[in-house]
Enzyme design. Structure first.
Site, mmCIF file in Angstrom:
data_model
loop_
_atom_site.group_PDB
_atom_site.id
_atom_site.type_symbol
_atom_site.label_atom_id
_atom_site.label_comp_id
_atom_site.label_asym_id
_atom_site.label_seq_id
_atom_site.Cartn_x
_atom_site.Cartn_y
_atom_site.Cartn_z
ATOM 1 N N CYS A 82 -0.436 4.154 2.104
ATOM 2 C CA CYS A 82 -0.334 3.903 3.546
ATOM 3 C C CYS A 82 1.077 4.165 4.055
ATOM 4 C CB CYS A 82 -0.712 2.461 3.867
ATOM 5 S SG CYS A 82 -2.343 1.946 3.323
ATOM 6 N N ASP A 83 2.068 3.698 3.295
ATOM 7 C CA ASP A 83 3.443 3.661 3.797
ATOM 8 C C ASP A 83 4.424 4.563 3.062
ATOM 9 O OD1 ASP A 83 2.591 1.680 5.582
ATOM 10 O OD2 ASP A 83 2.975 0.089 4.125
ATOM 11 N N CYS A 125 0.843 -1.198 0.000
ATOM 12 C CA CYS A 125 0.000 0.000 0.000
ATOM 13 C C CYS A 125 0.882 1.253 0.000
ATOM 14 C CB CYS A 125 -0.922 0.000 1.217
ATOM 15 S SG CYS A 125 -1.952 1.477 1.342
#
Length: 302
Positions: free
Chosen positions: A133-134, A130
Site C-alpha cells: 500500500c505504502d 502494508c
C-alpha cells in the site's frame, strides 16, 4: 430473514458465498472494511493450486465478482453484535438488524502492533502495516521491516525493488518463513538482516526519522530510516462473538474441520478459527466446508 449470513468478505467468506449460492441459498455477506481481506496486499501469489502467479488484488477481485455473478449480496456494514436465539440468529450492525438461520463467521485477521510509544502517532507518517500500500511513497529511501514470517519477507522483497536499502529486523536468529521466501530474500543485495533484535523506540515528531533496535544482550543501535513496515503477526477479530462461540486463549474460534462451532447453526471459516495452517487454499476450503455444513443444517430444520 436470510437463509445464510456470512460475516467477512475475504477468501473464506467469499468462497462460502459461492457455495451457498450454488446450493440455492439466499446468502448475504456483511463486510466492515473492503472485500478481499489481507490477501489484497500481496503482490504475487504463487502457491495457489492451478494458478502459477496472480496478484492478491486480482485474485480477490475475481473471487468477489464470481460471488456477485452467482447472486450473492454484499453489504458494507460492520457487525457489532450477534445474538443466538436458538433457531434464529440476530446480527446487528450500526445500520441494520438482520435475522438468519445459519451464520458463518469468516472475519480473518488484522496486523499486530508493536505497542511502543509514538506508534499510533506516526502511523501513516512513516509507520505502516502494508508494504504494497505504502511502499511507493518511500522509493529510493532507506526503510525497515520488522518481522520474520512469510509476510515480513514478502514485504522486504517488495521494498528491496523500490528502496535504496531495507533493514529486516527479527527477534530470533532465523526466520519462520517458507524456505522459498528465505531463499529469495537472501538474494537481495540491498537487504541487511538485523537478527535477535526488537524495535524499542520510534524517533520523530511530525514523521518517522529513525528507529532504535535492542538486541538480546541489551545493545542499542539506531537505524536512520524513513519508514518502518510492521509485520510481526496477526490477531483475530472475534471479540464481538465471544458470547455465542467458544474462543481459545488467543481469541481464535473453536471449530472443527467442517466449520461447526459449539452453537448449532453458527459456523466458522478461514483464518479466524483455530487451525494449524493459514493459507489461501485452506481459507477457500474452510469456506466451502462451512457453507456445505450450513446447507445440511438448514435441511435438518425442515
Amino acid at each position: 430473514m436470510k437463509d445464510m449470513i456470512i460475516v467477512g468478505a475475504g477468501t473464506a467468506g467469499l468462497s462460502a458465498a459461492i457455495y451457498a449460492q450454488r446450493a440455492g441459498l439466499n446468502a448475504l455477506v456483511l463486510e466492515g472494511n473492503t472485500y478481499g481481506g489481507q490477501i489484497v496486499n500481496t503482490p504475487d501469489i504463487e502457491n495457489y493450486p492451478g494458478i502459477a502467479h496472480i496478484s492478491g488484488f486480482d485474485f480477490a477481485t475475481g473471487l468477489y465478482q464470481q460471488a456477485l455473478d452467482l447472486g450473492a449480496k454484499v453489504q458494507y456494514e460492520k457487525v457489532l453484535e450477534v445474538i443466538d436465539e436458538g433457531e434464529i440468529k440476530v446480527v446487528k450492525t450500526a445500520k441494520n438488524e438482520y435475522k438468519t438461520k445459519a451464520l458463518i463467521l469468516a472475519t480473518g485477521l488484522v496486523r499486530r502492533h508493536i505497542g511502543i510509544k509514538n506508534e499510533d502517532k506516526l502511523t501513516g507518517k512513516g509507520i505502516s502495516y502494508c508494504a504494497t500500500c505504502d511502499g511507493a511513497f518511500f522509493r529510493n529511501k532507506v526503510v525497515a521491516v520488522n518481522g520474520g514470517g512469510n509476510v515480513a519477507l514478502e514485504d522486504a522483497q517488495y521494498l528491496a525493488d523500490l528502496c535504496e536499502k531495507v533493514y529486516l529486523i527479527h527477534r530470533r536468529n532465523e526466520f519462520r518463513a517458507e524456505q522459498a521466501e528465505i531463499k529469495r530474500i537472501m538474494e537481495k543485495k540491498n537487504v541487511e538482516f538485523v537478527y535477535n533484535s526488537t524495535v524499542t523506540k520510534l524517533n520523530g515528531e511530525d514523521y518517522l526519522q529513525s528507529i532504535e533496535v535492542t538486541d538480546k544482550e541489551g545493545h542499542i543501535r539506531q537505524l536512520d530510516v524513513s519508514a518502518l513496515f510492521i509485520a510481526i503477526g496477526q490477531i483475530p477479530l472475534n471479540e464481538v462473538f465471544k458470547n455465542v462461540v467458544d474462543l481459545d486463549a488467543a481469541g481464535y474460534i473453536q471449530a472443527d474441520e467442517f466449520g461447526n462451532t459449539n452453537h448449532a447453526g453458527i459456523f466458522a471459516a478461514g483464518d479466524c478459527r483455530v487451525k494449524s495452517l493459514r493459507q489461501l487454499t485452506t481459507a477457500a476450503s474452510d469456506g466451502a466446508n462451512a457453507a456445505t455444513s450450513a446447507y445440511h443444517y438448514l435441511l435438518s430444520l425442515k
